[in-house]
Design a protein around this motif. Structure first.
Motif, PDB file in Angstrom:
ATOM      1  N   UNK A   1      41.613  24.022  30.693  1.00 59.25           N
ATOM      2  CA  UNK A   1      40.300  24.663  30.736  1.00 59.25           C
ATOM      3  C   UNK A   1      39.727  25.115  31.904  1.00 59.25           C
ATOM      4  N   UNK A   2      39.640  24.535  32.901  1.00 53.16           N
ATOM      5  CA  UNK A   2      40.051  24.974  34.025  1.00 53.16           C
ATOM      6  C   UNK A   2      40.841  25.585  34.835  1.00 53.16           C
ATOM      7  N   UNK A   3      41.869  26.078  34.706  1.00 64.27           N
ATOM      8  CA  UNK A   3      42.568  27.290  34.839  1.00 64.27           C
ATOM      9  C   UNK A   3      41.842  27.852  34.598  1.00 64.27           C
ATOM     10  N   UNK A   4      41.453  28.033  33.532  1.00 64.46           N
ATOM     11  CA  UNK A   4      40.748  29.364  32.601  1.00 64.46           C
ATOM     12  C   UNK A   4      39.581  30.008  33.152  1.00 64.46           C
ATOM     13  N   UNK A   5      38.533  28.755  33.169  1.00 64.28           N
ATOM     14  CA  UNK A   5      36.847  29.078  34.490  1.00 64.28           C
ATOM     15  C   UNK A   5      37.232  29.720  35.885  1.00 64.28           C
ATOM     16  N   UNK A   6      38.833  29.189  36.195  1.00 64.18           N
ATOM     17  CA  UNK A   6      39.376  29.503  37.983  1.00 64.18           C
ATOM     18  C   UNK A   6      39.376  30.856  37.761  1.00 64.18           C
ATOM     19  N   UNK A   7      40.610  31.569  36.777  1.00 67.19           N
ATOM     20  CA  UNK A   7      41.790  32.707  36.622  1.00 67.19           C
ATOM     21  C   UNK A   7      40.413  33.975  36.818  1.00 67.19           C
ATOM     22  N   UNK A   8      38.803  33.245  35.786  1.00 67.79           N
ATOM     23  CA  UNK A   8      37.905  34.275  35.792  1.00 67.79           C
ATOM     24  C   UNK A   8      37.161  34.244  36.415  1.00 67.79           C
ATOM     25  N   UNK A   9      37.202  33.435  37.607  1.00 65.96           N
ATOM     26  CA  UNK A   9      35.989  33.613  38.794  1.00 65.96           C
ATOM     27  C   UNK A   9      37.091  34.677  40.201  1.00 65.96           C
ATOM     28  N   UNK A  10      38.349  34.678  39.561  1.00 69.90           N
ATOM     29  CA  UNK A  10      39.459  34.832  40.630  1.00 69.90           C
ATOM     30  C   UNK A  10      39.001  36.373  40.397  1.00 69.90           C
ATOM     31  N   UNK A  11      39.291  36.647  38.980  1.00 65.36           N
ATOM     32  CA  UNK A  11      39.420  38.619  38.909  1.00 65.36           C
ATOM     33  C   UNK A  11      38.187  38.864  38.819  1.00 65.36           C
ATOM     34  N   UNK A  12      37.016  37.792  38.302  1.00 66.27           N
ATOM     35  CA  UNK A  12      35.997  38.864  38.957  1.00 66.27           C
ATOM     36  C   UNK A  12      35.173  38.671  40.667  1.00 66.27           C
ATOM     37  N   UNK A  13      36.176  38.111  41.377  1.00 63.27           N
ATOM     38  CA  UNK A  13      35.860  38.335  42.931  1.00 63.27           C
ATOM     39  C   UNK A  13      36.794  39.803  43.067  1.00 63.27           C
ATOM     40  N   UNK A  14      38.060  40.070  42.604  1.00 60.64           N
ATOM     41  CA  UNK A  14      39.188  40.772  42.451  1.00 60.64           C
ATOM     42  C   UNK A  14      38.383  41.768  42.502  1.00 60.64           C
ATOM     43  N   UNK A  15      37.440  41.861  41.214  1.00 58.37           N
ATOM     44  CA  UNK A  15      36.334  43.376  41.060  1.00 58.37           C
ATOM     45  C   UNK A  15      36.003  43.389  41.940  1.00 58.37           C
ATOM     46  N   UNK A  16      34.576  42.130  42.466  1.00 60.94           N
ATOM     47  CA  UNK A  16      34.013  42.592  43.231  1.00 60.94           C
ATOM     48  C   UNK A  16      34.346  43.493  44.377  1.00 60.94           C
ATOM     49  N   UNK A  17      35.824  42.584  45.177  1.00 63.95           N
ATOM     50  CA  UNK A  17      36.406  43.831  46.052  1.00 63.95           C
ATOM     51  C   UNK A  17      36.476  44.793  46.132  1.00 63.95           C
ATOM     52  N   UNK A  18      37.178  45.221  45.044  1.00 62.09           N
ATOM     53  CA  UNK A  18      37.550  46.567  44.369  1.00 62.09           C
ATOM     54  C   UNK A  18      35.764  47.727  44.590  1.00 62.09           C
ATOM     55  N   UNK A  19      35.202  47.308  43.472  1.00 65.63           N
ATOM     56  CA  UNK A  19      34.301  47.951  44.395  1.00 65.63           C
ATOM     57  C   UNK A  19      33.393  47.985  45.205  1.00 65.63           C
ATOM     58  N   UNK A  20      33.578  47.168  46.305  1.00 65.05           N
ATOM     59  CA  UNK A  20      32.642  46.977  47.346  1.00 65.05           C
ATOM     60  C   UNK A  20      34.105  48.016  48.606  1.00 65.05           C
ATOM     61  N   UNK A  21      35.231  47.671  48.556  1.00 68.32           N
ATOM     62  CA  UNK A  21      36.522  48.976  48.965  1.00 68.32           C
ATOM     63  C   UNK A  21      36.277  50.779  48.831  1.00 68.32           C
ATOM     64  N   UNK A  22      36.199  50.544  46.975  1.00 70.45           N
ATOM     65  CA  UNK A  22      35.350  52.121  46.876  1.00 70.45           C
ATOM     66  C   UNK A  22      34.158  52.588  47.472  1.00 70.45           C
ATOM     67  N   UNK A  23      33.686  51.639  47.681  1.00 64.68           N
ATOM     68  CA  UNK A  23      32.419  51.973  47.409  1.00 64.68           C
ATOM     69  C   UNK A  23      31.929  53.117  48.881  1.00 64.68           C
ATOM     70  N   UNK A  24      32.958  51.586  50.161  1.00 58.91           N
ATOM     71  CA  UNK A  24      32.918  51.884  51.835  1.00 58.91           C
ATOM     72  C   UNK A  24      33.584  52.805  51.726  1.00 58.91           C
ATOM     73  N   UNK A  25      34.533  53.659  50.585  1.00 57.47           N
ATOM     74  CA  UNK A  25      35.932  54.602  51.052  1.00 57.47           C
ATOM     75  C   UNK A  25      34.637  55.740  50.455  1.00 57.47           C
ATOM     76  N   UNK A  26      33.918  55.735  49.483  1.00 53.04           N
ATOM     77  CA  UNK A  26      32.952  56.511  49.030  1.00 53.04           C
ATOM     78  C   UNK A  26      32.240  57.272  50.468  1.00 53.04           C
ATOM     79  N   UNK A  27      31.273  55.964  51.287  1.00 51.67           N
ATOM     80  CA  UNK A  27      30.662  56.200  52.774  1.00 51.67           C
ATOM     81  C   UNK A  27      31.245  57.244  53.367  1.00 51.67           C
ATOM     82  N   UNK A  28      32.912  56.699  53.766  1.00 51.06           N
ATOM     83  CA  UNK A  28      33.738  57.593  54.815  1.00 51.06           C
ATOM     84  C   UNK A  28      33.780  58.904  54.315  1.00 51.06           C
ATOM     85  N   UNK A  29      33.657  58.790  53.646  1.00 52.02           N
ATOM     86  CA  UNK A  29      34.329  60.848  52.755  1.00 52.02           C
ATOM     87  C   UNK A  29      33.685  61.507  53.317  1.00 52.02           C
TER      88      UNK A  29
END
Length: 119
Positions: free
Chosen positions: A91-119
């Protein structure tokens, strides 16, 4: 004779006005050249700043990828050390995996928006 003198006076008056207009336009041209030079200097400074920001963004993206890899290794290592059949751990592993996936998604969104600003 009088008509010729009148025409000559009109021509002189017209010439004086044209010379005054020419001086005015030369002054305006000098002012505009000065403003253009200032704007070109500011533009160069802004371009340098954008390049610097792009380099920092690239470095940040690389760091995020490295940290994500390290986090994955730490999680995998931690999970490999624990007892695999422990239901509480799963249960802890599943919960932690969800946290990691959410963190990775947020990082990708931030990187995408930062790249769009520089374009």
């Amino acid at each position: 004779m009088e008509a010729k003198e009148l025409l000559l006076q009109q021509a002189i008056n017209h010439q004086v006005k044209l010379e005054a207009d020419a001086r005015f336009l030369q002054g305006k041209e000098a002012t505009l050249h000065g403003r253009l030079n200032l704007m070109m200097k500011e533009n160069t400074q802004l371009q340098n700043k954008v390049m610097e920001m792009g380099e920092k963004l690239t470095a940040s993206e690389k760091l995020v990828l490295e940290l994500q890899k390290e986090l994955s290794f730490v999680v995998k290592d931690k999970l490999d050390q624990e007892e695999p059949h422990n239901p509480e751990l799963l249960n802890h592993s599943k919960y932690f995996a969800e946290i990691v996936l959410e963190y990775e998604r947020q990082c990708q969104v931030q990187v995408g928006s930062s790249a769009a600003v520089l374009s």
